[in-house]
Design a protein around this motif. Structure first.
Motif, short mmCIF file in Angstrom:
data_model
loop_
_atom_site.label_atom_id
_atom_site.label_comp_id
_atom_site.label_asym_id
_atom_site.label_seq_id
_atom_site.Cartn_x
_atom_site.Cartn_y
_atom_site.Cartn_z
N GLY A 60 0.80 -1.22 0.00
CA GLY A 60 0.00 0.00 0.00
C GLY A 60 0.84 1.27 0.00
N LEU A 61 2.02 1.19 0.62
CA LEU A 61 2.90 2.36 0.68
C LEU A 61 3.77 2.51 -0.57
CD1 LEU A 61 4.02 2.00 4.40
CD2 LEU A 61 2.55 3.80 3.45
N GLY A 62 3.72 1.53 -1.46
CA GLY A 62 4.47 1.61 -2.71
C GLY A 62 5.90 1.12 -2.65
N PHE A 63 6.30 0.47 -1.55
CA PHE A 63 7.66 -0.07 -1.45
C PHE A 63 7.83 -1.35 -2.24
CE2 PHE A 63 7.42 2.33 2.66
CZ PHE A 63 8.31 3.32 2.28
N MET A 64 6.70 -2.01 -2.53
CA MET A 64 6.74 -3.23 -3.33
C MET A 64 5.40 -3.39 -4.05
SD MET A 64 6.28 -6.14 -0.31
CE MET A 64 6.80 -7.48 -1.30
N LYS A 65 5.43 -4.11 -5.14
CA LYS A 65 4.20 -4.42 -5.88
C LYS A 65 3.64 -5.73 -5.35
CE LYS A 65 4.66 -1.26 -9.23
NZ LYS A 65 3.95 -0.04 -9.01
N GLU A 66 2.34 -5.92 -5.52
CA GLU A 66 1.72 -7.16 -5.07
C GLU A 66 2.35 -8.37 -5.75
OE1 GLU A 66 -2.72 -8.33 -3.52
OE2 GLU A 66 -2.43 -6.54 -4.73
#
Length: 177
Positions: A60-66
């Protein structure tokens, strides 16, 4: 209805906030903690359904993609297989911290959903975690709780404390078999 063990991921199954890795945002950062493969294999051998419930706010914070999270979980499954161990199902909350969702621990929705899907009696099951939100989620779901860490850090008042999952395994097995 079945009894089950619910495991938090980071800090219970794999290293986090260690010298080697801060957060697990890709498969190369995933390291099983010592004794975890053996402990989960013991649960499997006793026919205890074993689930992972994990907050993954980095998505959700954008540090990783699902997609990267799915690859991390694939790596976890592969690493556990080296010990003859497996996880029956994995549920994660990809939302930002403080998003107000029902699935993020300390809320119990992940446990409730897994219980519904797999016919699990939560009051006869155990939630294992290394942080207060894990223990609170287990309590809200009606589970017994195991805190992994030091007794002085057990602010959520888990039922029992062990230093690591393998040390907790005999108690968990006694409770669930």
């Amino acid at each position: 209805m079945n009894k089950a063990v619910f495991l938090d991921r980071d800090g219970v199954i794999n290293e986090v906030l260690s010298k080697r890795v801060k957060f697990v945002n890709n498969p190369s950062q995933f390291y099983l903690l010592e004794g975890v493969g053996e402990a989960i294999r013991l649960f499997n051998e006793a026919c205890i359904p074993t689930f992972v419930v994990t907050n993954q706010g980095g998505v959700g914070l954008g540090f990783m993609k699902e997609a990267s999270l799915i690859k991390v979980h694939k790596r976890m499954v592969e690493e556990l297989a080296k010990y003859g161990a497996h996880i029956d199902d994995i549920m994660y909350c990809p939302h930002k911290p403080k998003a107000g969702c029902a699935c993020r621990k300390p809320e119990a929705q992940m446990l409730l959903d897994l219980a519904s899907t797999h016919n699990i009696n939560l009051s006869s099951s155990i939630m294992v975690g290394d942080r207060e939100p894990d223990i609170e989620a287990g309590k809200k779901a009606g589970c017994k709780t195991v805190f992994i860490g030091d007794e002085t850090d057990n602010s959520a008042q888990a039922n029992i404390v062990f230093p690591h999952l393998l040390a907790a395994a005999p108690w968990i097995l006694e409770e669930l078999t």
